[in-house]
Design a protein around this motif. Sequence first.
Motif, PDB file in Angstrom:
ATOM      1  N   PHE A  28       0.827  -1.198   0.000  1.00 24.81           N
ATOM      2  CA  PHE A  28       0.000   0.000   0.000  1.00 24.81           C
ATOM      3  C   PHE A  28       0.871   1.262   0.000  1.00 24.81           C
ATOM      4  N   PHE A  73      -7.218  16.257   2.200  1.00 30.42           N
ATOM      5  CA  PHE A  73      -7.046  15.236   1.162  1.00 30.42           C
ATOM      6  C   PHE A  73      -8.286  14.381   1.036  1.00 30.42           C
ATOM      7  N   ARG A 141      -5.296   9.832  -4.811  1.00 26.11           N
ATOM      8  CA  ARG A 141      -5.149  10.765  -3.706  1.00 26.11           C
ATOM      9  C   ARG A 141      -5.249  12.218  -4.220  1.00 26.11           C
ATOM     10  N   TYR A 171      -5.164  -3.010   2.605  1.00 22.41           N
ATOM     11  CA  TYR A 171      -4.551  -2.089   3.571  1.00 22.41           C
ATOM     12  C   TYR A 171      -4.171  -2.856   4.833  1.00 22.41           C
ATOM     13  N   LYS A 196     -11.470  15.949   6.269  1.00 18.68           N
ATOM     14  CA  LYS A 196     -10.305  15.099   6.005  1.00 18.68           C
ATOM     15  C   LYS A 196      -9.095  16.026   5.954  1.00 18.68           C
ATOM     16  N   TYR A 201      -4.977  13.486  11.148  1.00 20.19           N
ATOM     17  CA  TYR A 201      -4.249  12.218  11.050  1.00 20.19           C
ATOM     18  C   TYR A 201      -2.935  12.313  11.818  1.00 20.19           C
ATOM     19  N   GLY A 301     -13.733   1.939   5.134  1.00 21.21           N
ATOM     20  CA  GLY A 301     -12.979   3.096   4.642  1.00 21.21           C
ATOM     21  C   GLY A 301     -12.550   2.815   3.209  1.00 21.21           C
TER      22      GLY A 301
HETATM   23  C1  COI Z   1      -8.860   6.324   3.106  1.00 20.54           C
HETATM   24  O1  COI Z   1      -9.492   5.330   3.472  1.00 20.54           O
HETATM   25  O2  COI Z   1      -8.847   6.731   1.934  1.00 20.54           O
HETATM   26  C2  COI Z   1      -8.098   7.039   4.069  1.00 20.54           C
HETATM   27  O3  COI Z   1      -8.224   8.214   4.174  1.00 20.54           O
HETATM   28  C3  COI Z   1      -7.110   6.289   4.791  1.00 20.54           C
HETATM   29  C4  COI Z   1      -5.765   6.780   4.440  1.00 20.54           C
HETATM   30  C5  COI Z   1      -5.352   7.771   5.454  1.00 20.54           C
HETATM   31  C6  COI Z   1      -4.803   5.692   4.216  1.00 20.54           C
END
Ligand code: COI
Length: 357
Positions: A28, A73, A141, A171, A196, A201, A301
């Motif tokens: 990942f 993000f 992303r 993940y 987010k 985080y 998620g």
């Molecule tokens: C996602 O599930 O997309 C997240 O935001 C987790 C990520 C921080 C790895």
Amino acid sequence: MSLDLLTIPAECVTESRISELDINNIEFGKIFSDHMLVADYKDGAWQNPQILPYGNMSLSPATSALHYGQAIFEGMKAYKDANGDILLFRPLDNFRRLNVSAERMCMPAITEDIFMQGLEQLLRLDAAWVPPTAGCALYIRPFMFATDDFIGVRPSSSYRFTIFSCPVGAYYGQALKVAIEPSFVRSAEGGAGYAKAAGNYGAALLPAKKMQEKGYHQLIWTDAKEHKYIEESGTMNLMFVIDGKLITPPVSTTILAGITRDSVLTLARDLGYTVEERKVSVDELVEAHKAGKLQEAFGTGTAATIAHIATIHYNDMDLDLPAVEDREISNRISTELDKIKTGQAPDPHNWVHRVSQ
Ligand code: COI
């Protein structure tokens, strides 16, 4: 700016790095596809969207995002169907949620044109990076950060929006051992827990590390006032099956409105399960476990998809849950969701966005 029918200018790589990818062993978040989208916000407007080879960016040490955290993000995934077509899962929901986060962090909204057209063009260019393998996807992303080189505390007047992607496998490699967090807090009412935002985080890393040192994969956040009610786990929303009902904490200012969360709840209702979005107390979980009624627990998620929980630790107790293969609801929904995402089942909610080649 409207990009209707316009194409975002692209500088393409001269040689793809795809041969570096071991499709049978994808870790990942380690290897990134060939291209990225970049757009800059200046003088009150988004300008100059362009696609560039994936690569480093040069930043002033005074870049305000690095100091005061105006950085947000999203995470979304693209899959391949049996014909090799690229299917994006609910990208407009990520677009909307990015702008919810932007508003909370006092940042400008990105336009739908730049977000969606940039995404489509990137995916056409980097189509070979979308793994066709079951259980794998291209993780995408999108993110935005403040770029003023100014260290007074104020909302930046300039921002950068970028999208890049990376092929990913699972993940989490196994069912998780999680522990209920008794003292640290992720988010309080009126705060920015629903956004987010990068800082949410960063602030979670120390408590998570402490739990990992005690042998747990993740922690379960509880409410900021009493540590009595369940909130989220790590990067996931949480769901429980108690006595045949699917139960999850409601979204609020403290909990991220997960797109996988919403997809799971929608499918559960479609399949005729009883769904309750309500507060879940730690005591209720302990009592349900004692009575043999805590049948399933899992996180949802984008990155984790559906992550089964094997054990919940609380005080001195380990609440061990039934074997993963015996869990009807999460397994059934996980299979249904995968089929929809990869074009193997009808898509009654129009979640799938097919990228025309
Ligand atoms: C996602 O599930 O997309 C997240 O935001 C987790 C990520 C921080 C790895």
